[in-house]
Design a protein around this motif. Structure first.
Motif, PDB file in Angstrom:
ATOM      1  N   LEU A  98      42.652  70.050  -8.738  1.00  0.00           N
ATOM      2  CA  LEU A  98      43.678  69.015  -8.912  1.00  0.00           C
ATOM      3  C   LEU A  98      44.488  69.253 -10.181  1.00  0.00           C
ATOM      4  N   LEU A  99      43.822  69.638 -11.253  1.00  0.00           N
ATOM      5  CA  LEU A  99      44.499  69.804 -12.540  1.00  0.00           C
ATOM      6  C   LEU A  99      45.602  70.861 -12.483  1.00  0.00           C
ATOM      7  N   PHE A 100      45.381  71.919 -11.692  1.00  0.00           N
ATOM      8  CA  PHE A 100      46.344  73.020 -11.648  1.00  0.00           C
ATOM      9  C   PHE A 100      47.175  73.039 -10.358  1.00  0.00           C
ATOM     10  N   ASN A 101      47.116  71.959  -9.596  1.00  0.00           N
ATOM     11  CA  ASN A 101      47.872  71.879  -8.344  1.00  0.00           C
ATOM     12  C   ASN A 101      48.978  70.827  -8.510  1.00  0.00           C
ATOM     13  N   GLU A 102      50.162  71.290  -8.901  1.00  0.00           N
ATOM     14  CA  GLU A 102      51.257  70.369  -9.229  1.00  0.00           C
ATOM     15  C   GLU A 102      51.694  69.555  -8.008  1.00  0.00           C
ATOM     16  N   GLU A 103      51.741  70.184  -6.853  1.00  0.00           N
ATOM     17  CA  GLU A 103      52.161  69.472  -5.645  1.00  0.00           C
ATOM     18  C   GLU A 103      51.206  68.323  -5.311  1.00  0.00           C
ATOM     19  N   LYS A 104      49.929  68.603  -5.396  1.00  0.00           N
ATOM     20  CA  LYS A 104      48.920  67.577  -5.107  1.00  0.00           C
ATOM     21  C   LYS A 104      48.989  66.445  -6.133  1.00  0.00           C
ATOM     22  N   LYS A 105      49.119  66.805  -7.385  1.00  0.00           N
ATOM     23  CA  LYS A 105      49.235  65.777  -8.440  1.00  0.00           C
ATOM     24  C   LYS A 105      50.446  64.884  -8.203  1.00  0.00           C
ATOM     25  N   ASN A 106      51.578  65.489  -7.890  1.00  0.00           N
ATOM     26  CA  ASN A 106      52.801  64.712  -7.677  1.00  0.00           C
ATOM     27  C   ASN A 106      52.694  63.787  -6.465  1.00  0.00           C
ATOM     28  N   THR A 107      52.014  64.256  -5.410  1.00  0.00           N
ATOM     29  CA  THR A 107      51.790  63.409  -4.230  1.00  0.00           C
ATOM     30  C   THR A 107      50.940  62.198  -4.598  1.00  0.00           C
ATOM     31  N   PHE A 108      49.856  62.428  -5.349  1.00  0.00           N
ATOM     32  CA  PHE A 108      48.983  61.326  -5.767  1.00  0.00           C
ATOM     33  C   PHE A 108      49.746  60.341  -6.663  1.00  0.00           C
ATOM     34  N   ILE A 109      50.545  60.875  -7.593  1.00  0.00           N
ATOM     35  CA  ILE A 109      51.302  60.006  -8.506  1.00  0.00           C
ATOM     36  C   ILE A 109      52.261  59.112  -7.720  1.00  0.00           C
ATOM     37  N   LYS A 110      52.983  59.700  -6.791  1.00  0.00           N
ATOM     38  CA  LYS A 110      53.942  58.942  -5.973  1.00  0.00           C
ATOM     39  C   LYS A 110      53.237  57.840  -5.173  1.00  0.00           C
ATOM     40  N   ASN A 111      52.128  58.170  -4.541  1.00  0.00           N
ATOM     41  CA  ASN A 111      51.457  57.219  -3.642  1.00  0.00           C
ATOM     42  C   ASN A 111      50.654  56.160  -4.389  1.00  0.00           C
ATOM     43  N   ILE A 112      50.035  56.534  -5.516  1.00  0.00           N
ATOM     44  CA  ILE A 112      49.268  55.544  -6.270  1.00  0.00           C
ATOM     45  C   ILE A 112      50.203  54.566  -6.980  1.00  0.00           C
ATOM     46  N   SER A 113      51.395  55.054  -7.372  1.00  0.00           N
ATOM     47  CA  SER A 113      52.376  54.175  -8.036  1.00  0.00           C
ATOM     48  C   SER A 113      52.802  53.026  -7.127  1.00  0.00           C
ATOM     49  N   ALA A 114      52.904  53.323  -5.826  1.00  0.00           N
ATOM     50  CA  ALA A 114      53.348  52.301  -4.862  1.00  0.00           C
ATOM     51  C   ALA A 114      52.330  51.170  -4.702  1.00  0.00           C
ATOM     52  N   LEU A 115      51.096  51.391  -5.157  1.00  0.00           N
ATOM     53  CA  LEU A 115      50.041  50.382  -5.001  1.00  0.00           C
ATOM     54  C   LEU A 115      49.853  49.521  -6.249  1.00  0.00           C
ATOM     55  N   ALA A 116      50.660  49.769  -7.277  1.00  0.00           N
ATOM     56  CA  ALA A 116      50.480  49.058  -8.551  1.00  0.00           C
ATOM     57  C   ALA A 116      50.939  47.606  -8.474  1.00  0.00           C
ATOM     58  N   THR A 117      50.163  46.737  -9.090  1.00  0.00           N
ATOM     59  CA  THR A 117      50.528  45.320  -9.262  1.00  0.00           C
ATOM     60  C   THR A 117      50.408  44.988 -10.742  1.00  0.00           C
ATOM     61  N   THR A 118      51.461  44.429 -11.318  1.00  0.00           N
ATOM     62  CA  THR A 118      51.453  44.173 -12.761  1.00  0.00           C
ATOM     63  C   THR A 118      51.488  42.698 -13.130  1.00  0.00           C
ATOM     64  N   ASN A 119      51.659  41.810 -12.152  1.00  0.00           N
ATOM     65  CA  ASN A 119      51.799  40.383 -12.492  1.00  0.00           C
ATOM     66  C   ASN A 119      50.810  39.489 -11.738  1.00  0.00           C
ATOM     67  N   ALA A 120      49.667  40.035 -11.330  1.00  0.00           N
ATOM     68  CA  ALA A 120      48.708  39.255 -10.538  1.00  0.00           C
ATOM     69  C   ALA A 120      48.245  38.005 -11.272  1.00  0.00           C
ATOM     70  N   ASN A 121      47.985  38.135 -12.583  1.00  0.00           N
ATOM     71  CA  ASN A 121      47.505  36.969 -13.351  1.00  0.00           C
ATOM     72  C   ASN A 121      48.528  35.840 -13.350  1.00  0.00           C
ATOM     73  N   GLU A 122      49.811  36.184 -13.432  1.00  0.00           N
ATOM     74  CA  GLU A 122      50.860  35.163 -13.441  1.00  0.00           C
ATOM     75  C   GLU A 122      50.980  34.477 -12.080  1.00  0.00           C
ATOM     76  N   VAL A 123      50.866  35.272 -11.008  1.00  0.00           N
ATOM     77  CA  VAL A 123      50.949  34.714  -9.656  1.00  0.00           C
ATOM     78  C   VAL A 123      49.775  33.755  -9.413  1.00  0.00           C
ATOM     79  N   ILE A 124      48.583  34.175  -9.783  1.00  0.00           N
ATOM     80  CA  ILE A 124      47.383  33.347  -9.598  1.00  0.00           C
ATOM     81  C   ILE A 124      47.505  32.052 -10.399  1.00  0.00           C
ATOM     82  N   ALA A 125      47.873  32.169 -11.658  1.00  0.00           N
ATOM     83  CA  ALA A 125      48.008  30.981 -12.506  1.00  0.00           C
ATOM     84  C   ALA A 125      49.068  30.018 -11.969  1.00  0.00           C
ATOM     85  N   SER A 126      50.188  30.556 -11.531  1.00  0.00           N
ATOM     86  CA  SER A 126      51.268  29.710 -11.002  1.00  0.00           C
ATOM     87  C   SER A 126      50.829  28.954  -9.757  1.00  0.00           C
ATOM     88  N   GLU A 127      50.094  29.627  -8.864  1.00  0.00           N
ATOM     89  CA  GLU A 127      49.615  28.981  -7.640  1.00  0.00           C
ATOM     90  C   GLU A 127      48.657  27.843  -7.958  1.00  0.00           C
TER      91      GLU A 127
END
Length: 368
Positions: free
Chosen positions: A332-361
């Motif tokens: 993985l460390l030396f496979n740029e294509e694989k790293k870039n695929t993982f970066i693209k796909n894992i980024s789409a799963l990020a949530t940054t405001n869950a605590n605010e949504v929960i508190a507001s509800e």
């Protein structure tokens, strides 16, 4: 209608994966309604009794322990502890009568929320894992809402109560602006050399650590850098072994400034606890998961596979670590294509405001 006290109880803990989201939710509640009084209830002797006061909140401890899957004889006292904890919760509620109770998982969640539900006090659950624990499944039947991290949770909770929010991630990780060069300098590492972060949790991960220790000379030969959080167990042995290696290794029992560790890394090797998974989505790092095989209902494997199935991460089963982990790291460390695929796909799963949504509800339902 019962008059409001402006009091909130948050129950749970045991690991950072429960404590950090709980504190994030508490902070979000206070940001919206500063006058709220918040009390945590945790299990005596567990890390929440230290970490919650450090975050600026009061906590009461109860005598509660979880089901021990590896040493069954230790479960003999569990029914008595449950009964005792129930009376302890009753006394806490008398002195601090809450308008709402929030459960985040961990030993103390069950007796606290069970008592609240018996007293018709509204309860909310945050389930951080992709596979719900038995306690949360039982408690979810009478909860007002169940906040979950991922889709597909209808098999555990009533569908009408589910709200997908993601997991609350620590503010300093969400708002991190540290660059790769600055982060590597923080660990006294070279600014441009390929860097691997290995982290197995606060106690450590023996299977992962043993592989890393065995390959320390290979890491030097490959001119690769390593940031290695060994965890508490057997830490001095691993630290001593790393001391004989070259200056391409930073090793420590615990890394408190994880935002620097994430920023410095090109790839990460980690267990698959819910909060680790959520943080890696936010920091957008290619990751090889080695799920802890003895987690309840094997939920770490479920957490990891949720990303693997979306081509956002890789998995090496704990049973295959000795033969497969190091080659997976170098591939993985030396496979740029694989790293870039993982970066693209894992980024789409990020949530940054869950605590605010929960508190507001919760505030919308209970206090507005």
């Amino acid at each position: 209608m019962k008059s409001k006290t402006g009091k909130v109880i948050i129950a749970g803990g045991g690991t950072g994966g429960h404590i950090f989201p709980a504190v994030a939710i508490a902070n979000a509640l206070k940001n919206i309604m500063p006058a709220l009084e918040i009390l945590f209830i945790g299990a005596k002797g567990k890390m929440e009794m230290e970490k919650v006061p450090e975050a600026g909140y009061n906590i009461q401890g109860i005598d509660m322990a979880g089901f021990n899957r590896s040493q069954m004889l230790k479960n003999i006292s569990l029914p008595f502890k449950l009964i005792k904890s129930y009376f302890q919760v009753k006394e806490i509620f008398k002195k601090f009568p809450p308008d709402v109770v929030i459960g985040v998982g961990g030993y103390s969640t069950f007796p606290v929320l069970r008592y609240a539900q018996k007293e018709d006090i509204p309860t909310y659950i945050h389930e951080s894992n992709s596979f719900a624990g038995k306690s949360n499944i039982l408690l979810g039947k009478k909860a007002v809402k169940v906040f979950v991290a991922t889709d597909g949770m209808e098999k555990f909770f009533p569908p009408e109560k589910i709200q997908i929010t993601g997991n609350p991630v620590r503010k300093k990780i969400v708002e991190n602006t540290v660059g790769k060069e600055e982060a590597r300098n923080y660990f006294n590492l070279h600014a441009t050399k390929p860097t691997v972060l290995v982290v197995g949790g606060s106690l450590g991960a023996k299977s992962i650590n043993d592989v890393i220790a065995f390959h320390l000379s290979d890491i030097s030969t490959l001119d690769v850098q390593l940031i290695w959080q060994t965890g508490k167990n057997n830490s001095q042995t691993y630290i001593s072994m790393a001391a004989f290696a070259k200056d391409n290794i930073y090793v420590s029992e615990f890394i408190s400034e994880m935002e620097y560790a994430y920023a410095a890394a090109d790839i990460v090797v980690a267990r698959a606890g819910a909060m680790t998974v959520s943080e890696l989505c936010v920091v957008k790092k290619p990751v090889i998961f080695v799920p802890y095989p003895y987690a309840a209902e094997d939920h770490q494997t479920v957490n990891a596979m949720n990303l693997v199935n979306k081509k956002a991460a890789e998995i090496v089963p704990d049973s295959e670590v000795r033969t497969k982990l190091f080659s997976a790291i170098t591939d993985l460390l030396f496979n740029e294509e694989k790293k870039n695929t993982f970066i693209k796909n894992i980024s789409a799963l990020a949530t940054t405001n869950a605590n605010e949504v929960i508190a507001s509800e919760i505030i919308k339902d209970i206090f507005k």
